[in-house]
Design a protein around this motif. Structure first.
Motif, PDB file in Angstrom:
ATOM      1  N   TYR A 271      -6.925  -1.938  -3.820  1.00 43.34           N
ATOM      2  CA  TYR A 271      -6.901  -0.829  -4.764  1.00 43.34           C
ATOM      3  C   TYR A 271      -6.165   0.369  -4.171  1.00 43.34           C
ATOM      4  N   ASP A 272      -5.603   1.205  -5.037  1.00 44.07           N
ATOM      5  CA  ASP A 272      -5.143   2.537  -4.670  1.00 44.07           C
ATOM      6  C   ASP A 272      -6.315   3.512  -4.812  1.00 44.07           C
ATOM      7  N   SER A 273      -6.313   4.549  -4.008  1.00 40.57           N
ATOM      8  CA  SER A 273      -7.350   5.574  -4.143  1.00 40.57           C
ATOM      9  C   SER A 273      -6.716   6.903  -4.541  1.00 40.57           C
ATOM     10  N   PHE A 274      -7.456   7.681  -5.336  1.00 39.92           N
ATOM     11  CA  PHE A 274      -6.981   8.961  -5.829  1.00 39.92           C
ATOM     12  C   PHE A 274      -8.107   9.987  -5.770  1.00 39.92           C
ATOM     13  N   ARG A 275      -7.716  11.259  -5.609  1.00 35.85           N
ATOM     14  CA  ARG A 275      -8.675  12.356  -5.700  1.00 35.85           C
ATOM     15  C   ARG A 275      -8.577  12.985  -7.087  1.00 35.85           C
ATOM     16  N   ARG A 276      -9.673  12.982  -7.820  1.00 34.40           N
ATOM     17  CA  ARG A 276      -9.699  13.602  -9.134  1.00 34.40           C
ATOM     18  C   ARG A 276     -10.965  14.437  -9.258  1.00 34.40           C
TER      19      ARG A 276
ATOM     20  N   HIS B 268       0.829  -1.206   0.000  1.00 34.95           N
ATOM     21  CA  HIS B 268       0.000   0.000   0.000  1.00 34.95           C
ATOM     22  C   HIS B 268       0.870   1.265   0.000  1.00 34.95           C
ATOM     23  N   ASN B 269       2.107   1.107   0.418  1.00 39.61           N
ATOM     24  CA  ASN B 269       3.059   2.225   0.417  1.00 39.61           C
ATOM     25  C   ASN B 269       3.518   2.490  -1.015  1.00 39.61           C
TER      26      ASN B 269
END
Length: 298
Positions: free
Chosen positions: A207-212, A169-170
């Motif tokens: 999963y990775d999470s992102f702000r878009r 996760h890193n």
């Protein structure tokens, strides 16, 4: 499943892990009942032939691309454990087989390890199965002397290690560092518990999470595949048994999609709903039984 059953375990974890509240990921919601859950039936267990046990876990129809659900143990590291199971099954021994399962929040939620525990107890009888999970844990989390002492005090005859989610996760994940961290923990365990078989497991996928544009989006974490590969490499290099959950449920192409499409992942796309953890526990049990069947059939 009664809560007071877990009180001694949870007290031990709290005393040994005073910093639990500051970990990286949240604790999965505790599983208290199957009520309201979708039904996923395992094939009925029955004796087949001589000493073998019929076992089969029904996967959701949406699951695709998995590999055979078997332990990897070409050097038969788990032979002493399988022999103890045989003695329990045949009634020759009544002494409990002591299993200790350590890991991250997937283990700390109890559902996954205790599903395996309950099914083993139903099949073999007296088995003491203790799970010690720490929220946000990596291998290094358990290298603290107090944690090694707590594991040693339980006198395990089998150690199961479930890590990899938080390492991968890193976003600064380094495969060589991960390998070295596994080596540090397992070296300490070998020193404190010489001769005790160790079973490594690979992570289920996340999963990775992102702000878009002010919206949170998710993408499959590509580092999980590398972390799983390093766990397999470490097991091969150091003659340990390993259960490759990641590839059993689809690997880099399908693991995350399989869990997500079956609606087994929580909204954070890292943890799982109770049904997902139950399925993981049933799959681990199935892999152990297949190894047992191979052993008693030889």
């Amino acid at each position: 499943m009664r809560m007071n059953k877990y009180i001694p375990i949870l007290l031990l974890v709290y005393l040994v892990h005073p910093s639990i509240g500051w970990s990286q990921d949240r604790i999965p919601r505790r599983f208290t009942s199957r009520k309201g859950m979708k039904s996923f039936r395992s094939l009925p267990e029955r004796r087949v032939g001589g000493d073998t046990i019929a076992v089969g876990t029904v996967l959701p129809a949406t699951f695709k691309g998995g590999t055979p659900n078997r332990l990897i143990d070409s050097l038969q590291v788990l032979t002493p454990v399988l022999e103890r199971l045989r003695l329990l099954k045949t009634g020759v021994s009544e002494d409990s087989l002591r299993v200790v399962h350590i890991g991250d929040s997937h283990v700390r939620g109890h559902i996954y390890p205790q599903t395996t525990a309950q099914k083993l107890i139903e099949t073999f009888g007296p088995i003491s199965y203790t799970d010690l999970g720490v929220n946000g844990a990596t291998c290094l989390t358990f290298t603290h002397p107090q944690r090694i002492a707590a594991i040693t005090a339980l006198k395990p005859e089998l150690l199961i290690l479930s890590f990899g989610t938080n390492e991968s996760h890193n976003r600064s994940y380094n495969a060589n560092t991960h390998y070295q961290q596994m080596d540090e923990l397992i070296g300490l365990l070998h020193d404190s518990l010489p001769g005790v078989p160790i079973l490594l497991t690979t992570p289920p996928g996340s999963y990775d999470s992102f702000r878009r544009r002010r919206r949170r989006t998710y993408a499959i974490n590509p580092r999980t595949q590398t972390a799983a590969r390093m766990i397999l490499k470490y097991a091969a290099d150091h003659e340990l048994a390993v259960w490759d959950l990641y590839n059993v449920v689809g690997g880099g192409q399908r693991a995350c999609k399989n869990w997500a499409e079956a609606r087994f992942m929580r909204p954070d796309h890292v943890h799982y709903v109770p049904e997902g953890y139950v399925l993981q526990g049933e799959l681990l049990y199935e892999a152990i039984i297949k190894a047992y069947n191979d052993y008693v059939s030889d």
